[in-house]
Each structure stands twice: as C-alpha cells, then as structure tokens.
Enzyme design. Structure first.
Site, PDB file in Angstrom:
ATOM      1  N   GLU A 168       0.827  -1.222   0.000  1.00 57.50           N
ATOM      2  CA  GLU A 168       0.000   0.000   0.000  1.00 57.50           C
ATOM      3  C   GLU A 168       0.856   1.265   0.000  1.00 57.50           C
ATOM      4  O   GLU A 168       0.370   2.344   0.341  1.00 57.50           O
ATOM      5  CB  GLU A 168      -0.946   0.011   1.205  1.00 57.50           C
ATOM      6  CG  GLU A 168      -1.851  -1.195   1.347  1.00 57.50           C
ATOM      7  CD  GLU A 168      -2.870  -1.348   0.218  1.00 57.50           C
ATOM      8  OE1 GLU A 168      -2.840  -0.562  -0.750  1.00 57.50           O
ATOM      9  OE2 GLU A 168      -3.691  -2.272   0.315  1.00 57.50           O
ATOM     10  N   HIS A 177      -2.768   2.609   8.219  1.00 59.18           N
ATOM     11  CA  HIS A 177      -3.912   1.892   7.658  1.00 59.18           C
ATOM     12  C   HIS A 177      -4.166   0.660   8.520  1.00 59.18           C
ATOM     13  O   HIS A 177      -3.221  -0.003   8.945  1.00 59.18           O
ATOM     14  CB  HIS A 177      -3.599   1.481   6.220  1.00 59.18           C
ATOM     15  CG  HIS A 177      -4.519   0.436   5.669  1.00 59.18           C
ATOM     16  ND1 HIS A 177      -5.880   0.635   5.523  1.00 59.18           N
ATOM     17  CD2 HIS A 177      -4.288  -0.830   5.228  1.00 59.18           C
ATOM     18  CE1 HIS A 177      -6.430  -0.451   5.011  1.00 59.18           C
ATOM     19  NE2 HIS A 177      -5.490  -1.359   4.827  1.00 59.18           N
ATOM     20  N   HIS A 199      -7.630  -2.362   9.899  1.00 59.63           N
ATOM     21  CA  HIS A 199      -8.944  -2.970   9.635  1.00 59.63           C
ATOM     22  C   HIS A 199      -9.739  -3.045  10.939  1.00 59.63           C
ATOM     23  O   HIS A 199      -9.982  -4.148  11.441  1.00 59.63           O
ATOM     24  CB  HIS A 199      -8.744  -4.387   9.058  1.00 59.63           C
ATOM     25  CG  HIS A 199      -7.848  -4.483   7.859  1.00 59.63           C
ATOM     26  ND1 HIS A 199      -7.229  -5.657   7.484  1.00 59.63           N
ATOM     27  CD2 HIS A 199      -7.468  -3.551   6.936  1.00 59.63           C
ATOM     28  CE1 HIS A 199      -6.514  -5.463   6.380  1.00 59.63           C
ATOM     29  NE2 HIS A 199      -6.631  -4.194   6.032  1.00 59.63           N
ATOM     30  N   GLU A 203     -17.484  13.088  22.101  1.00 58.83           N
ATOM     31  CA  GLU A 203     -16.146  13.598  21.733  1.00 58.83           C
ATOM     32  C   GLU A 203     -15.911  13.647  20.225  1.00 58.83           C
ATOM     33  O   GLU A 203     -15.008  14.339  19.763  1.00 58.83           O
ATOM     34  CB  GLU A 203     -15.066  12.731  22.380  1.00 58.83           C
ATOM     35  CG  GLU A 203     -15.001  11.334  21.800  1.00 58.83           C
ATOM     36  CD  GLU A 203     -13.960  10.430  22.447  1.00 58.83           C
ATOM     37  OE1 GLU A 203     -12.930  10.931  22.908  1.00 58.83           O
ATOM     38  OE2 GLU A 203     -14.206   9.217  22.470  1.00 58.83           O
ATOM     39  N   HIS A 233     -13.151  -2.583   3.580  1.00 58.11           N
ATOM     40  CA  HIS A 233     -11.734  -2.971   3.723  1.00 58.11           C
ATOM     41  C   HIS A 233     -11.143  -2.458   5.040  1.00 58.11           C
ATOM     42  O   HIS A 233     -10.638  -3.242   5.835  1.00 58.11           O
ATOM     43  CB  HIS A 233     -10.929  -2.450   2.514  1.00 58.11           C
ATOM     44  CG  HIS A 233      -9.475  -2.802   2.565  1.00 58.11           C
ATOM     45  ND1 HIS A 233      -8.752  -3.165   1.455  1.00 58.11           N
ATOM     46  CD2 HIS A 233      -8.579  -2.828   3.605  1.00 58.11           C
ATOM     47  CE1 HIS A 233      -7.497  -3.439   1.805  1.00 58.11           C
ATOM     48  NE2 HIS A 233      -7.376  -3.223   3.102  1.00 58.11           N
TER      49      HIS A 233
HETATM   50  P1  13P Z   1       0.684  -5.337   3.234  1.00 57.53           P
HETATM   51  O1  13P Z   1       1.004  -6.640   3.931  1.00 57.53           O
HETATM   52  O2  13P Z   1       1.258  -5.293   1.846  1.00 57.53           O
HETATM   53  O3  13P Z   1       1.085  -4.152   4.076  1.00 57.53           O
HETATM   54  O4  13P Z   1      -0.890  -5.266   3.028  1.00 57.53           O
HETATM   55  C1  13P Z   1      -1.764  -5.347   4.117  1.00 57.53           C
HETATM   56  C2  13P Z   1      -3.063  -4.659   3.887  1.00 57.53           C
HETATM   57  O5  13P Z   1      -3.733  -4.292   4.823  1.00 57.53           O
HETATM   58  C3  13P Z   1      -3.500  -4.422   2.501  1.00 57.53           C
HETATM   59  O6  13P Z   1      -4.489  -3.435   2.445  1.00 57.53           O
HETATM   60 ZN    ZN Z   2      -5.706  -3.404   4.316  1.00 56.49          ZN
END
Ligand code: 13P
Ligand code: ZN
Length: 271
Positions: A116, A139, A141, A169, A210
C-alpha cells in the site's frame, strides 16, 4: 553510531504496531504504517552515505524526494514487529528521482515495503500540502468500523454524521468528518490517488469493506482518530438493531463544535 533499537522513532513504531495488533485492528498482515523522519533524527543511528538496496516505487513521488520513511513490510504481521523490528520494518529515503526507495535498514529477509505504499506516500504528499507538520499515515482494519460498512449507507456525509452522534467527543476530535471511498482494488496506484484526493480534506478515509486510513502530525494523533471513530462505530453496531430512544441532537453537536472552537463540516448537517 547509536543502536537504532534505542531510537525514539523505532520504539514508537514498535509500540504503535503492538497496540494496534492488541486492539484487533491488524489481523495477520493486515494494516501498514509509514512514519516520515527527519534526517537529523536518523543520522545518529545510521550512515546514510550508501544504501543496502534500491527498490523501485512503481510510481512517482517527486515532492517527497530526499525524505526518510520508516515503513512496515509487505506480508508482515504487526504482532511480530516487537520481536523482530529489523525484519518487519524498513527505513528508506526517497531517491532524488522521486521513483526509488534507497533502503538503509530493515527488510532483513529480502522483503520490501507494504503493497500500500502508493496510498501512503500519495497521502503524505496530500496531507503535507495542507499541513506541513504531518508525519504519520496508518492503515488498519478496525472491526466495528468495518462492520458498519455493511449496514450503513457508505457516503461521507451520513457516515460522519452517524459517528458524531455516537459519542460526544467525536465532532471535537474529527470535526472535518471522515472521507469515504467505495470498495476499490487495494495495493494499486488508483486507490492511492483516490485516497490522497480525500486526504486533502480529511485526516481519516474509509476504504469501503476494507478498512481505514488515518494521518496525523504524531502517531498519537493518527491513532487517536482511529480509536475514537472505532469506538463510535462500536456503539453504533451495539445499538443499531434496537430502537434508539435518545440521541445527541444536531443543535447539541453544533453547540459542542462551537464551544470547542473547531471548524466542522456544516454541510454534513441537513440544516
Ligand atoms: P501489506 O502486507 O502489503 O502491508 O498489506 C496489508 C493490507 O492491509 C492491505 O491493504
Ligand atoms: Zn488493508
């Protein structure tokens, strides 16, 4: 040279990945982080005269030429960063051509930066264009924010408004709301460009079905944004299947924003 394992930026990265893993935001290799470093922070720990390897970026980041980044490796698990930072992280400088990464430390097993990286570096460029002190893009999840994607309309006005309503908040922490992208193929320059475009107006961007991106001047800022949005999404998912008999009204949200002196997205309200 000082031992890089004692560097504050490395210790911060180890701490951040460990905490994000513990919170369940980064299963398996899920998630990635990029931390912009200043040369004078790196210099006590690494000689930057010759690099270990040069990796092509696969895109162009001219505005970041000469900048140093500490970045998680692709396919690497956040849970393993603490035990072996040198395999799971890498520290590189963007070459003068803006198209290569000169690796100075890390990715010890021959690995490379996150898939990413386009979204990370393009987001850094976008955030730096509106906030010269931005240093972190992360980033992950997060469970409840992701769950909300499946049961709530996916547009930034309504997602932002709902999250603001879920905890007092929220409008103070992210008064600009949260950007939303539809499901897109990850790891591409296209999703990188789309994320960066949103990052000009938001510090958090949902990738539909995602995960989420967040940016900040410090790891605390980016982490705190996700933590606050994820908590609000948890409250949403806990209450979405039952009748809501109380709410924070729009007038109260506006009263809050004004009391805390934050500039909020007035167009995210109906009136
Ligand atoms: P990477 O292992 O390449 O960092 O990817 C993980 C991920 O969350 C893809 O969106
Ligand atoms: Zn991801």
């Amino acid at each position: 040279m000082k031992d890089i394992n004692t560097a504050p930026f490395l210790q911060e990265m180890v701490e951040l990945t460990s905490q994000m893993y513990r919170l369940g935001w980064d299963e398996r290799n899920g998630g990635n982080i990029s931390f912009l470093l200043h040369e004078n922070e790196v210099a006590p720990y690494l000689a930057t005269t010759s690099s270990l390897r040069t990796l092509p970026l696969g895109f162009s980041a001219p505005a970041l030429a000469g900048e140093f980044f500490l970045v998680t490796g692709t396919g690497k698990y956040f849970r393993n960063v603490k035990r072996d930072p040198e395999t799971n992280l890498g520290l590189f400088r963007i070459g003068e051509d803006g198209q290569t990464a000169e690796l100075f430390w890390g990715y010890r097993d021959g690995g490379r930066f996150t898939s990413e990286l386009p979204a990370h570096l393009m987001s850094h460029q976008a955030r730096l264009s509106v906030d010269s002190e931005n240093r972190i893009v992360l980033h992950c999840h997060p469970t409840h924010l992701l769950a909300m994607n499946y049961i709530h309309p996916l547009d930034e006005k309504s997602v932002s408004h709902t999250l603001w309503q879920m905890s007092t908040e929220c409008i103070v922490v992210f008064p600009e709301g949260i950007g939303v992208l539809p499901w897109m193929l990850c790891g591409t320059n296209e999703i990188g460009l789309a994320t960066a475009e949103k990052m000009k107006g938001f510090r958090m961007v949902i990738w539909g079905m995602h995960g989420v991106y967040a940016a900040g001047k410090t790891p605390d800022e980016a982490f705190g944004l996700v933590e606050t949005a994820e908590k609000a999404a948890q409250i949403y998912t806990l209450t979405s299947h039952t009748e809501r008999i109380n709410t924070i009204t729009d007038a109260q949200l506006k009263e809050l924003a004004e009391a805390f002196g934050v500039s909020y997205r007035q167009d995210f309200f109906d009136c």
